[in-house]
Motif scaffolding. Structure first.
Motif, PDB file in Angstrom:
ATOM      1  N   ARG A  47       0.804  -1.223   0.000  1.00  0.00           N
ATOM      2  CA  ARG A  47       0.000   0.000   0.000  1.00  0.00           C
ATOM      3  C   ARG A  47       0.834   1.268   0.000  1.00  0.00           C
ATOM      4  O   ARG A  47       0.459   2.261  -0.598  1.00  0.00           O
ATOM      5  CB  ARG A  47      -0.896   0.020   1.229  1.00  0.00           C
ATOM      6  N   LEU A  48       1.947   1.258   0.719  1.00  0.00           N
ATOM      7  CA  LEU A  48       2.691   2.507   0.904  1.00  0.00           C
ATOM      8  C   LEU A  48       3.816   2.731  -0.090  1.00  0.00           C
ATOM      9  O   LEU A  48       4.190   3.876  -0.331  1.00  0.00           O
ATOM     10  CB  LEU A  48       3.221   2.588   2.338  1.00  0.00           C
ATOM     11  N   THR A  49       4.374   1.685  -0.697  1.00  0.00           N
ATOM     12  CA  THR A  49       5.480   1.888  -1.631  1.00  0.00           C
ATOM     13  C   THR A  49       5.056   2.753  -2.808  1.00  0.00           C
ATOM     14  O   THR A  49       5.859   3.512  -3.342  1.00  0.00           O
ATOM     15  CB  THR A  49       6.056   0.556  -2.168  1.00  0.00           C
ATOM     16  N   GLU A  50       3.794   2.661  -3.200  1.00  0.00           N
ATOM     17  CA  GLU A  50       3.315   3.452  -4.338  1.00  0.00           C
ATOM     18  C   GLU A  50       2.857   4.846  -3.912  1.00  0.00           C
ATOM     19  O   GLU A  50       2.636   5.707  -4.757  1.00  0.00           O
ATOM     20  CB  GLU A  50       2.171   2.723  -5.038  1.00  0.00           C
ATOM     21  N   GLN A  51       2.688   5.082  -2.623  1.00  0.00           N
ATOM     22  CA  GLN A  51       2.157   6.358  -2.129  1.00  0.00           C
ATOM     23  C   GLN A  51       3.239   7.351  -1.708  1.00  0.00           C
ATOM     24  O   GLN A  51       3.091   8.541  -1.914  1.00  0.00           O
ATOM     25  CB  GLN A  51       1.222   6.118  -0.935  1.00  0.00           C
ATOM     26  N   CYS A  52       4.294   6.846  -1.071  1.00  0.00           N
ATOM     27  CA  CYS A  52       5.274   7.767  -0.500  1.00  0.00           C
ATOM     28  C   CYS A  52       6.589   7.049  -0.216  1.00  0.00           C
ATOM     29  O   CYS A  52       6.672   5.837  -0.297  1.00  0.00           O
ATOM     30  CB  CYS A  52       4.724   8.395   0.770  1.00  0.00           C
ATOM     31  N   ASP A  53       7.594   7.837   0.159  1.00  0.00           N
ATOM     32  CA  ASP A  53       8.891   7.256   0.487  1.00  0.00           C
ATOM     33  C   ASP A  53       9.006   7.011   1.993  1.00  0.00           C
ATOM     34  O   ASP A  53       8.122   7.377   2.765  1.00  0.00           O
ATOM     35  CB  ASP A  53      10.019   8.161  -0.003  1.00  0.00           C
ATOM     36  N   LYS A  54      10.113   6.396   2.376  1.00  0.00           N
ATOM     37  CA  LYS A  54      10.329   6.015   3.781  1.00  0.00           C
ATOM     38  C   LYS A  54      10.343   7.243   4.700  1.00  0.00           C
ATOM     39  O   LYS A  54       9.823   7.185   5.813  1.00  0.00           O
ATOM     40  CB  LYS A  54      11.642   5.238   3.894  1.00  0.00           C
ATOM     41  N   ALA A  55      10.905   8.345   4.250  1.00  0.00           N
ATOM     42  CA  ALA A  55      10.965   9.563   5.071  1.00  0.00           C
ATOM     43  C   ALA A  55       9.558  10.089   5.366  1.00  0.00           C
ATOM     44  O   ALA A  55       9.278  10.536   6.480  1.00  0.00           O
ATOM     45  CB  ALA A  55      11.795  10.635   4.379  1.00  0.00           C
ATOM     46  N   THR A  56       8.664  10.008   4.388  1.00  0.00           N
ATOM     47  CA  THR A  56       7.286  10.456   4.592  1.00  0.00           C
ATOM     48  C   THR A  56       6.576   9.552   5.597  1.00  0.00           C
ATOM     49  O   THR A  56       5.861  10.037   6.470  1.00  0.00           O
ATOM     50  CB  THR A  56       6.522  10.489   3.253  1.00  0.00           C
ATOM     51  N   VAL A  57       6.795   8.241   5.481  1.00  0.00           N
ATOM     52  CA  VAL A  57       6.195   7.297   6.434  1.00  0.00           C
ATOM     53  C   VAL A  57       6.713   7.611   7.837  1.00  0.00           C
ATOM     54  O   VAL A  57       5.940   7.653   8.795  1.00  0.00           O
ATOM     55  CB  VAL A  57       6.497   5.825   6.049  1.00  0.00           C
ATOM     56  N   PHE A  58       8.006   7.869   7.966  1.00  0.00           N
ATOM     57  CA  PHE A  58       8.593   8.204   9.268  1.00  0.00           C
ATOM     58  C   PHE A  58       7.944   9.457   9.852  1.00  0.00           C
ATOM     59  O   PHE A  58       7.552   9.480  11.019  1.00  0.00           O
ATOM     60  CB  PHE A  58      10.113   8.396   9.137  1.00  0.00           C
ATOM     61  N   ARG A  59       7.825  10.518   9.050  1.00  0.00           N
ATOM     62  CA  ARG A  59       7.213  11.757   9.532  1.00  0.00           C
ATOM     63  C   ARG A  59       5.761  11.537   9.951  1.00  0.00           C
ATOM     64  O   ARG A  59       5.317  12.051  10.977  1.00  0.00           O
ATOM     65  CB  ARG A  59       7.304  12.854   8.462  1.00  0.00           C
ATOM     66  N   LEU A  60       5.024  10.756   9.164  1.00  0.00           N
ATOM     67  CA  LEU A  60       3.638  10.445   9.513  1.00  0.00           C
ATOM     68  C   LEU A  60       3.565   9.700  10.844  1.00  0.00           C
ATOM     69  O   LEU A  60       2.750  10.023  11.706  1.00  0.00           O
ATOM     70  CB  LEU A  60       2.975   9.597   8.424  1.00  0.00           C
TER      71      LEU A  60
END
Length: 141
Positions: A47-60
Motif C-alpha cells: 500500500r505505501l510503496t506506491e504512495q510515498c517514500d520512507k521519510a514520509t512514512v517516518f514523519r507520519l
C-alpha cells in the motif's frame, strides 16, 4: 472504507493533521496487521510503496505518535515497532530483550481492574495504560 479507518482519520483531522492518501494507507496497513510493524515494513508494504517514500512514512508515524493515534513499541537501541491505537481496543506486548521481537499477549489484561480502581479513587478521566513485558523469547533462550 473500513469504519475504524474512517474514525481514525477523523481523530487525525481533529488533531490538525491533513487527510492524505498516504495517511489513509498507513492507517489501513497498521489496522490490517496482526502485529506491530517497523518503519521499514510499513514503508515497503504494498500500500505505501506506491504512495510515498520512507521519510514520509517516518514523519507520519512521528506525528501520529505525538497525537496518540499510534503507539511506539520496542527497545530504544533496536528498531521501533508501531501499532494503531483504537479506542476501546487494547493490546499488551511481550518484547524479547535479545532479538527485539514483539508479540501481542494472548491473555486477558490483568490491569483493567486496577485501572478502574485507580479511576474511582483518584477521579482521573480518560485513564489508560500501556503494558509491555520484557524477557528472552524461546528462540533466543
Amino acid at each position: 472504507m473500513n469504519p475504524v479507518v474512517k474514525e481514525t482519520i477523523e481523530r487525525c483531522r481533529q488533531a490538525g493533521l491533513r487527510r492524505t492518501k498516504a495517511l489513509e494507507e498507513l492507517i489501513s496497513t497498521l489496522l490490517e496487521s496482526a502485529r506491530p510493524m517497523t518503519l521499514t515494513e510499513l514503508a515497503t508494504s504494498k500500500r505505501l510503496t506506491e504512495q510515498c517514500d520512507k521519510a514520509t512514512v517516518f514523519r507520519l508515524l512521528q506525528r501520529l505518535a505525538e497525537h496518540s493515534v499510534v503507539r511506539r513499541l520496542g527497545l530504544h537501541e533496536r528498531a521501533a515497532y508501531f501499532t494503531l491505537l483504537v479506542p476501546g481496543k487494547h493490546s499488551d506486548y511481550l518484547i524479547c530483550t535479545s532479538c527485539g521481537s514483539i508479540e501481542p499477549i494472548k491473555a486477558p489484561c490483568p490491569v483493567h481492574q486496577l485501572e478502574d480502581e485507580i479511576r474511582e479513587k483518584t477521579g482521573f478521566r480518560n485513564l489508560y495504560h500501556e503494558l509491555e513485558f520484557f524477557g528472552v523469547c524461546p528462540k533466543c533462550a
